[in-house]
Design a protein around this motif. Structure first.
Motif, PDB file in Angstrom:
ATOM      1  N   ALA A  35      11.074  -2.152  -7.598  1.00 49.79           N
ATOM      2  CA  ALA A  35      11.637  -2.626  -6.328  1.00 49.79           C
ATOM      3  C   ALA A  35      11.884  -4.132  -6.330  1.00 49.79           C
ATOM      4  CB  ALA A  35      10.711  -2.253  -5.176  1.00 49.79           C
ATOM      5  N   ILE A  36      11.064  -4.885  -7.053  1.00 45.36           N
ATOM      6  CA  ILE A  36      11.190  -6.356  -7.022  1.00 45.36           C
ATOM      7  C   ILE A  36      11.867  -6.916  -8.278  1.00 45.36           C
ATOM      8  CG2 ILE A  36       9.142  -6.550  -5.563  1.00 45.36           C
ATOM      9  CD1 ILE A  36       7.666  -7.651  -8.080  1.00 45.36           C
ATOM     10  N   ALA A  37      12.343  -6.051  -9.142  1.00 52.28           N
ATOM     11  CA  ALA A  37      12.853  -6.470 -10.458  1.00 52.28           C
ATOM     12  C   ALA A  37      13.951  -7.519 -10.371  1.00 52.28           C
ATOM     13  CB  ALA A  37      13.345  -5.253 -11.239  1.00 52.28           C
ATOM     14  N   ASP A  38      14.793  -7.450  -9.352  1.00 50.75           N
ATOM     15  CA  ASP A  38      15.940  -8.361  -9.262  1.00 50.75           C
ATOM     16  C   ASP A  38      15.704  -9.526  -8.302  1.00 50.75           C
ATOM     17  OD1 ASP A  38      17.372  -6.740 -11.027  1.00 50.75           O
ATOM     18  OD2 ASP A  38      18.095  -5.459  -9.398  1.00 50.75           O
ATOM     19  N   ILE A  39      14.468  -9.706  -7.855  1.00 46.09           N
ATOM     20  CA  ILE A  39      14.168 -10.772  -6.886  1.00 46.09           C
ATOM     21  C   ILE A  39      13.460 -11.919  -7.604  1.00 46.09           C
ATOM     22  CG2 ILE A  39      13.060 -11.343  -4.699  1.00 46.09           C
ATOM     23  CD1 ILE A  39      12.953  -8.336  -4.094  1.00 46.09           C
ATOM     24  N   ILE A  88       0.845  -1.203   0.000  1.00 44.77           N
ATOM     25  CA  ILE A  88       0.000   0.000   0.000  1.00 44.77           C
ATOM     26  C   ILE A  88       0.874   1.244   0.000  1.00 44.77           C
ATOM     27  CG2 ILE A  88      -1.796   1.250   1.276  1.00 44.77           C
ATOM     28  CD1 ILE A  88      -2.544  -1.540   2.495  1.00 44.77           C
ATOM     29  N   GLY A  89       0.534   2.178  -0.887  1.00 46.70           N
ATOM     30  CA  GLY A  89       1.230   3.458  -0.916  1.00 46.70           C
ATOM     31  C   GLY A  89       2.229   3.626  -2.036  1.00 46.70           C
ATOM     32  N   LEU A  90       2.368   2.604  -2.874  1.00 47.32           N
ATOM     33  CA  LEU A  90       3.268   2.701  -4.026  1.00 47.32           C
ATOM     34  C   LEU A  90       2.498   2.416  -5.306  1.00 47.32           C
ATOM     35  CD1 LEU A  90       6.482   0.788  -2.837  1.00 47.32           C
ATOM     36  CD2 LEU A  90       6.194   3.269  -3.048  1.00 47.32           C
ATOM     37  N   ALA A 101      11.539  -9.102  -0.653  1.00 48.23           N
ATOM     38  CA  ALA A 101      10.762  -8.053  -1.304  1.00 48.23           C
ATOM     39  C   ALA A 101      10.225  -7.039  -0.298  1.00 48.23           C
ATOM     40  CB  ALA A 101       9.605  -8.678  -2.088  1.00 48.23           C
ATOM     41  N   GLU A 102       9.818  -7.514   0.859  1.00 44.44           N
ATOM     42  CA  GLU A 102       9.273  -6.609   1.877  1.00 44.44           C
ATOM     43  C   GLU A 102      10.308  -5.573   2.296  1.00 44.44           C
ATOM     44  OE1 GLU A 102       6.666  -6.841   6.011  1.00 44.44           O
ATOM     45  OE2 GLU A 102       7.287  -8.689   4.996  1.00 44.44           O
ATOM     46  N   ILE A 103      11.536  -5.992   2.449  1.00 44.98           N
ATOM     47  CA  ILE A 103      12.607  -5.052   2.806  1.00 44.98           C
ATOM     48  C   ILE A 103      12.784  -4.009   1.699  1.00 44.98           C
ATOM     49  CG2 ILE A 103      15.089  -4.841   3.200  1.00 44.98           C
ATOM     50  CD1 ILE A 103      14.955  -7.700   4.426  1.00 44.98           C
ATOM     51  N   LYS A 104      12.845  -4.476   0.453  1.00 43.37           N
ATOM     52  CA  LYS A 104      13.030  -3.568  -0.688  1.00 43.37           C
ATOM     53  C   LYS A 104      11.870  -2.576  -0.807  1.00 43.37           C
ATOM     54  CE  LYS A 104      16.764  -5.372  -2.754  1.00 43.37           C
ATOM     55  NZ  LYS A 104      17.980  -4.595  -3.119  1.00 43.37           N
ATOM     56  N   LEU A 105      10.670  -3.048  -0.580  1.00 45.50           N
ATOM     57  CA  LEU A 105       9.484  -2.200  -0.726  1.00 45.50           C
ATOM     58  C   LEU A 105       9.409  -1.153   0.379  1.00 45.50           C
ATOM     59  CD1 LEU A 105       7.119  -5.078  -1.748  1.00 45.50           C
ATOM     60  CD2 LEU A 105       7.618  -3.081  -3.176  1.00 45.50           C
ATOM     61  N   ASN A 106       9.797  -1.534   1.585  1.00 50.69           N
ATOM     62  CA  ASN A 106       9.852  -0.549   2.665  1.00 50.69           C
ATOM     63  C   ASN A 106      10.891   0.525   2.361  1.00 50.69           C
ATOM     64  OD1 ASN A 106       7.832  -1.462   4.475  1.00 50.69           O
ATOM     65  ND2 ASN A 106       9.178  -3.095   5.204  1.00 50.69           N
ATOM     66  N   ILE A 147       3.845   2.526   2.337  1.00 50.22           N
ATOM     67  CA  ILE A 147       3.222   2.984   3.578  1.00 50.22           C
ATOM     68  C   ILE A 147       2.922   1.803   4.501  1.00 50.22           C
ATOM     69  CG2 ILE A 147       1.146   4.073   4.543  1.00 50.22           C
ATOM     70  CD1 ILE A 147       1.041   5.789   2.006  1.00 50.22           C
ATOM     71  N   LYS A 148       2.475   0.705   3.901  1.00 46.58           N
ATOM     72  CA  LYS A 148       2.060  -0.452   4.689  1.00 46.58           C
ATOM     73  C   LYS A 148       2.154  -1.705   3.825  1.00 46.58           C
ATOM     74  CE  LYS A 148      -1.789  -1.946   7.656  1.00 46.58           C
ATOM     75  NZ  LYS A 148      -3.185  -1.598   8.092  1.00 46.58           N
ATOM     76  N   ILE A 149       2.507  -2.816   4.440  1.00 50.34           N
ATOM     77  CA  ILE A 149       2.514  -4.107   3.761  1.00 50.34           C
ATOM     78  C   ILE A 149       1.672  -5.080   4.584  1.00 50.34           C
ATOM     79  CG2 ILE A 149       3.924  -6.077   3.048  1.00 50.34           C
ATOM     80  CD1 ILE A 149       6.156  -4.096   2.423  1.00 50.34           C
TER      81      ILE A 149
END
Length: 307
Positions: free
Chosen positions: A148-152, A138-140, A178-183, A188-190
């Protein structure tokens, strides 16, 4: 002009549909038909079962579909019928039934098989590190999430739910990375979703393969009203296309934002979330188009529409 939006997996909660079941003889017959088809007592599962029992994909898919159809049935008893419909993920099968593409018997059979097949495919992905699943970002915007996840490896965009909400599917390990990269990217929230597998991603290729035979042996008719489908976000043209999209939906992202925008181009006067919960009402609100999506999945909410 009225539009029905049918929710999918993740909208379930214990006790859903009880007041519709108690109110309508036709709804009770729906439950009986689904229970006979599956060999499970769905009234007992929905009204007495735990949240964990409902979360299992092979239970959830018929349970949510039942409440979708129960809501539609009670609305029709009040003289409210749709001119347009769409369903989110699993909810698309309710929309295909509502638009005359598949029969009710085939609906229950396909949904049951789909749930069982997806559950098997999901459990095959389990490892000592955890289960594969899904999470909402949420928030992106979509572009930022994709970057953010392109290399995962083993994490994919599964739903474009709203302009600022994207759902990912992946293995437990990949989702943690992915959660680390997105933060770091400013999410805003995952939120980790109440589902048991990495749906709408290439990780479900085995489910697509197994389901293909059942889809091939089912009759799909051309739609009688406008129905928007997840794979394209556009209005369905034919039963043959529906058959193809039912398979592709298992491994492809849900284009919900595109569906909502396509629906708005038909200028509906009323949009109803026809099934459990208010998830789709919230997603619709994020478009800021001036037309409210109203919950219509309980007897109380349907009464408010007709009082």
């Amino acid at each position: 002009m009225t539009c029905y939006l049918f929710p999918g997996q993740g909208a379930q909660y214990p006790g859903m549909g009880r007041n519709l079941y108690e109110h309508s003889t036709e709804v009770r017959l729906l439950f009986e038909e689904a229970s006979n088809n599956s060999g499970k007592d769905f009234a007992k599962l929905l009204f007495e079962g735990s949240e964990e029992e409902l979360k299992s994909t092979d239970n959830t898919q018929i349970a949510v579909t039942l409440v979708n159809l129960a809501s539609s049935q009670v609305l029709s008893e009040r003289g409210i019928v749709p001119d347009i419909c769409a369903g989110f993920s699993l909810g698309e099968y309710s929309a295909l039934y509502q638009s005359g593409v598949i029969t009710r018997g085939d609906l229950f059979s396909l949904v049951q098989l789909r749930g069982e097949i997806m559950e098997r495919a999901s459990r095959a992905l389990d490892s000592s590190e955890g289960s594969a699943g899904m999470m909402a970002v949420i928030g992106l915007e979509l572009d930022s999430v994709e970057a953010a996840i392109a290399d995962i490896e083993s994490v994919y965009v599964a739903n474009h739910s709203s302009p600022i909400q994207v759902v990912l599917a992946g293995t437990d390990k990949a989702m943690s990375v992915a959660e680390i990269k997105l933060n770091e990217a400013g999410a805003i929230k995952i939120v980790h979703l109440k589902v048991s597998g990495p749906f709408h991603s290439p990780l479900m290729a085995a489910a697509r393969e197994e389901f293909s035979e059942h889809i091939a042996n089912t009759r799909f008719s051309d739609p009688t009203i406008s129905v928007f489908v997840n794979v394209t976000g556009k209005s369905l043209r034919s039963g043959e296309d529906a058959k193809k999209y039912c398979l592709e939906q298992l491994i492809s992202p849900v284009q919900w934002v595109a569906s909502e925008r396509g629906i708005m181009e038909l200028f509906p006067e009323r949009v109803l979330e026809t099934g459990p919960g208010t998830v789709l009402s919230g997603l619709w609100k994020s478009l800021r188009n001036g037309l409210k999506c109203v919950a219509a999945g309980t007897l109380e909410s349907i009464n408010k529409l007709t009082d």
